[in-house]
Design a protein around this motif. Structure first.
Motif, PDB file in Angstrom:
ATOM      1  N   GLU A 289      51.424  45.450  89.578  1.00  0.00           N
ATOM      2  CA  GLU A 289      51.726  44.125  90.136  1.00  0.00           C
ATOM      3  C   GLU A 289      53.018  43.537  89.563  1.00  0.00           C
ATOM      4  OE1 GLU A 289      48.885  44.941  88.706  1.00  0.00           O
ATOM      5  OE2 GLU A 289      48.573  43.738  86.909  1.00  0.00           O
TER       6      GLU A 289
ATOM      7  N   ASP B 173      46.857  44.498  91.093  1.00  0.00           N
ATOM      8  CA  ASP B 173      45.855  43.547  90.596  1.00  0.00           C
ATOM      9  C   ASP B 173      46.460  42.151  90.737  1.00  0.00           C
ATOM     10  OD1 ASP B 173      43.867  42.151  89.362  1.00  0.00           O
ATOM     11  OD2 ASP B 173      44.038  43.146  87.418  1.00  0.00           O
TER      12      ASP B 173
ATOM     13  N   MET C 129      38.140  51.298  87.744  1.00  0.00           N
ATOM     14  CA  MET C 129      38.143  50.466  86.538  1.00  0.00           C
ATOM     15  C   MET C 129      36.777  49.852  86.342  1.00  0.00           C
ATOM     16  SD  MET C 129      41.519  48.311  85.625  1.00  0.00           S
ATOM     17  CE  MET C 129      41.287  47.972  83.880  1.00  0.00           C
TER      18      MET C 129
ATOM     19  N   THR D  32      38.651  45.980  78.916  1.00  0.00           N
ATOM     20  CA  THR D  32      37.845  45.006  78.150  1.00  0.00           C
ATOM     21  C   THR D  32      38.330  43.567  78.315  1.00  0.00           C
ATOM     22  OG1 THR D  32      39.123  45.725  76.262  1.00  0.00           O
ATOM     23  CG2 THR D  32      36.847  46.487  76.395  1.00  0.00           C
TER      24      THR D  32
ATOM     25  N   CYS E 279      41.524  50.730  78.443  1.00  0.00           N
ATOM     26  CA  CYS E 279      42.896  50.222  78.380  1.00  0.00           C
ATOM     27  C   CYS E 279      42.981  48.715  78.111  1.00  0.00           C
ATOM     28  CB  CYS E 279      43.647  50.568  79.663  1.00  0.00           C
ATOM     29  SG  CYS E 279      42.818  49.977  81.155  1.00  0.00           S
ATOM     30  N   GLY E 280      41.893  48.095  77.652  1.00  0.00           N
ATOM     31  CA  GLY E 280      41.957  46.665  77.329  1.00  0.00           C
ATOM     32  C   GLY E 280      42.608  46.448  75.963  1.00  0.00           C
TER      33      GLY E 280
HETATM   34  C1  PEP Z   1      41.655  44.617  81.366  1.00  0.00           C
HETATM   35  O1  PEP Z   1      41.136  43.769  82.114  1.00  0.00           O
HETATM   36  O2  PEP Z   1      41.191  44.926  80.268  1.00  0.00           O
HETATM   37  C2  PEP Z   1      42.903  45.301  81.761  1.00  0.00           C
HETATM   38  C3  PEP Z   1      43.375  46.303  81.072  1.00  0.00           C
HETATM   39  O3  PEP Z   1      43.572  44.839  82.840  1.00  0.00           O
HETATM   40  P1  PEP Z   1      44.414  43.477  82.876  1.00  0.00           P
HETATM   41  O4  PEP Z   1      44.584  42.994  81.465  1.00  0.00           O
HETATM   42  O5  PEP Z   1      45.700  43.829  83.539  1.00  0.00           O
HETATM   43  O6  PEP Z   1      43.549  42.591  83.720  1.00  0.00           O
END
Ligand code: PEP
Ligand code: MG
Length: 596
Positions: A301, A339, A433, A457, A506-507
């Motif tokens: 995004e 997103d 996800m 996360t 990936c949080g």
């Molecule tokens: C998350 O929600 O943990 C994530 C990695 O995505 P974003 O921070 O871009 O929402």
């Protein structure tokens, strides 16, 4: 010593003396004009616009040279505002019809334009409001015959830290010079163009520090901690030493001659992949330097930031994806589909004004509602995958199995529509996800129909605990160590294992050393975090015994509450982690003073 809290937007630490700029509101001259002066005022406005265009062109070039083409695009946005026909026409109409001078007419036209932005809650639009103000200030300055800020020759000392109410992206470029060590502003947010430039230019910066220009006096000694979003005013020697040690440690941790995929194994030999989360293709060089195991999350995004106000075309998407896949030199790259919505950027063609946007038409929901936007992105993604088997595609915010099936079917249809020469074979893995609690509970079924799962996360905590991740008033409740969150993570890991499907995470939790240890203790072996913390996360994990981490996490979870769980994990690992990472980064964020 005083500690001021703000938003850390670039990861470095700087120390120096404050130069406080208290920019007064410019006094816009306002006077009425006679019919004979109308043409003169219009000419003055058009002349100022031409001059401003030249200045912005020069800044664009400077941004391109110092930060790269993508950042130079920020000044294209300024050029577009300057050339906005509505703004020009309205200013000229006001001069002509109201018989007012050029400066006054311009101010009125800009306020009208800003009013349309100010009513929208989305940070993307608010930031664009900041860009309009930047262009407005430039035009007023040219009309007043003043020299550009960036040409101001302030007699700068070595290691100056600029403290100002706000700084525009143009100022951020001016700040990129050897004598300036960092900057602090009262305004600004993580998604502002100024923040993005500070990060790209690696200038330590803290934004959003309330009343900074009142609370800091010129010449005061400051430490700017862009990591934690703190400004330490008049630090005692012990604090200065703690920060100096931290800086040295960070420098030492960064591999000088790094390369991709520097292996990390825990003490008991478990291989842990530590990939990077990125927003811009330029960050791939940092990823390589810090030895990232590929890209675990590319937030596509962010592409909107550089093409706004228009939507990215298929070719815009394609060019960026190809560049990332090529720069990653064969390392796996996870590109997440858009997103948009919620607290994220969105574009004027996407609808706004939802009462509850975080639970609204966000991410995959928006993509399924606007298939033409989703199709454009997917076509580019799958075309870019031809000859690049390192691509994996990830879909955010899935909340049910039906939704996942709709996505798969849509992707299948888009791939079918591609000409055979542009269709990758095999197809890149398609991942789901897990960031909505329902998806974590449905993980066993989703795992049977997805090629991989990736836990997010940041949102999983937000939705599990009903805590708005963008609301500072409830930030202390956004707790990744909450037992309910840990349970959902564990269930997902187990579901992946049982279905033989890879599970990654990936949080932000993976960017916190104790968070990363906890995740390894829960059975994860595939983490993705901010590229700049990869060296320390790797150092911490190489020093940990995965079996011990699992036992400690299991014991801690019996303790009950989130803070108690974190405390148990701290007791077991903090002394060793402290020796590797340094004290400063381990201090709790909320309200605590750094050591010293
Ligand atoms: C998350 O929600 O943990 C994530 C990695 O995505 P974003 O921070 O871009 O929402
Ligand atoms: Mg998310």
């Amino acid at each position: 010593m005083r500690v001021l809290e703000g938003i850390g937007v670039s990861f470095g630490i700087a120390e120096g003396r404050a130069l406080v700029i208290r920019r007064g509101e410019r006094d816009v001259p306002r006077y009425r004009i006679g019919p004979a002066e109308v043409r003169r005022e219009i000419r003055r406005f058009l002349g100022a616009r031409m001059r401003a265009r030249e200045e912005i062109g020069a800044l664009r070039e400077r941004a391109r040279r110092t930060a790269g083409e993508r950042y130079a695009g920020i000044f294209d946005a300024h050029q577009a505002i300057l050339d906005d026909r509505g703004l020009g026409r309205r200013t000229i109409a006001l001069i002509r019809e109201r018989r007012i001078n050029a400066e006054w007419a311009l101010t009125r036209a800009v306020s009208e334009l800003l009013a349309t932005f100010g009513g929208l809650d989305d940070p993307f639009f608010r930031e664009r409001g900041g860009d309009i103000e930047d262009v407005h200030e430039r035009l007023q300055r040219v009309l007043a015959g003043d020299a550009p800020t960036e040409a101001h020759d302030l007699a700068l000392e070595e290691d100056t830290i600029v403290v100002a109410p706000t700084l525009s992206p143009s100022d951020a470029l001016w700040l990129h010079q050897p004598r300036i060590a960092g900057f602090v502003t009262e305004g600004g947010s993580r998604t502002s163009h100024t923040a993005i430039l500070a990060n790209a230019l690696e200038i330590p910066a803290v934004l959003g520090v309330e009343r900074a220009t009142e609370l800091i006096a010129g010449g005061e000694h400051l430490i700017v901690d862009g990591h934690e979003g703190r400004v330490v005013v008049a630090p005692p020697d012990a604090t200065r030493k703690a920060y100096a040690d931290e800086r040295r440690r960070l420098e030492e941790l960064a591999p000088r001659e790094g390369g991709w995929a520097v292996p990390v194994r825990t003490r008991d030999g478990r291989r842990i992949r530590v990939a990077a989360n990125v927003e811009f293709p330029e960050e791939l060089e940092t990823c390589r330097r810090v030895g990232a195991d590929g890209v675990g999350l590319y937030r596509s995004e962010f592409l909107f930031l550089t093409t706004a106000p228009r939507l990215p075309s298929e070719e815009d998407h394609f060019a960026v994806y190809r560049r990332i896949l090529t720069s990653a030199a064969g390392q796996p790259v996870v590109i997440r589909t858009l997103d948009l919505g919620g607290e994220k950027y969105f574009h004027e063609v996407l609808h706004g004004g939802e009462a509850n946007p975080v639970m609204g038409l966000r991410a995959v929901r928006l993509c399924l509602r606007r298939p033409e936007i989703f199709r454009t992105q997917l076509r580019a993604l799958y075309r870019a995958a031809v000859g690049h088997p390192n691509l994996r595609v990830l879909v955010p915010m899935i909340s049910s199995l039906e939704e996942w099936r709709r996505v798969r079917a849509f992707v299948g249809q888009v791939v079918e529509e591609l000409p055979s020469g542009e269709r990758p074979d095999p197809l890149p893995p398609l991942g789901c996800m897990i960031e909505v609690p329902a998806a974590a509970l449905e993980a066993p079924r989703l795992a049977r129909e997805a090629d991989f799962l990736s836990l997010g996360t940041n949102d999983l905590v937000q939705y599990t605990l009903a805590v708005d991740r963008a609301n500072a008033a409830v930030a202390h409740l956004h707790d990744p160590f909450h037992p309910a969150v840990l349970e959902l993570i564990e269930r997902t890991v187990v579901a992946g294992r049982e279905a033989s499907v890879p599970v990654s995470l990936c949080g932000e939790m993976a960017s916190d050393p104790l968070g990363a240890i906890t995740l390894v203790g829960l059975g994860l072996t595939d983490l993705s975090c901010n590229p700049l913390v990869i060296p320390e996360i790797r150092a911490v994990l190489a020093d940990v015994d995965a079996g011990e981490a699992a036992r400690t996490v299991a014991r801690a979870r019996r303790a009950g509450t989130g803070p108690e769980i974190r405390q148990e994990i701290e007791q077991a690992f903090l002394p060793r982690v402290r020796a590797l990472v340094g004290e400063v980064r381990l201090e709790p964020r909320d309200g605590a003073d750094p050591p010293g």
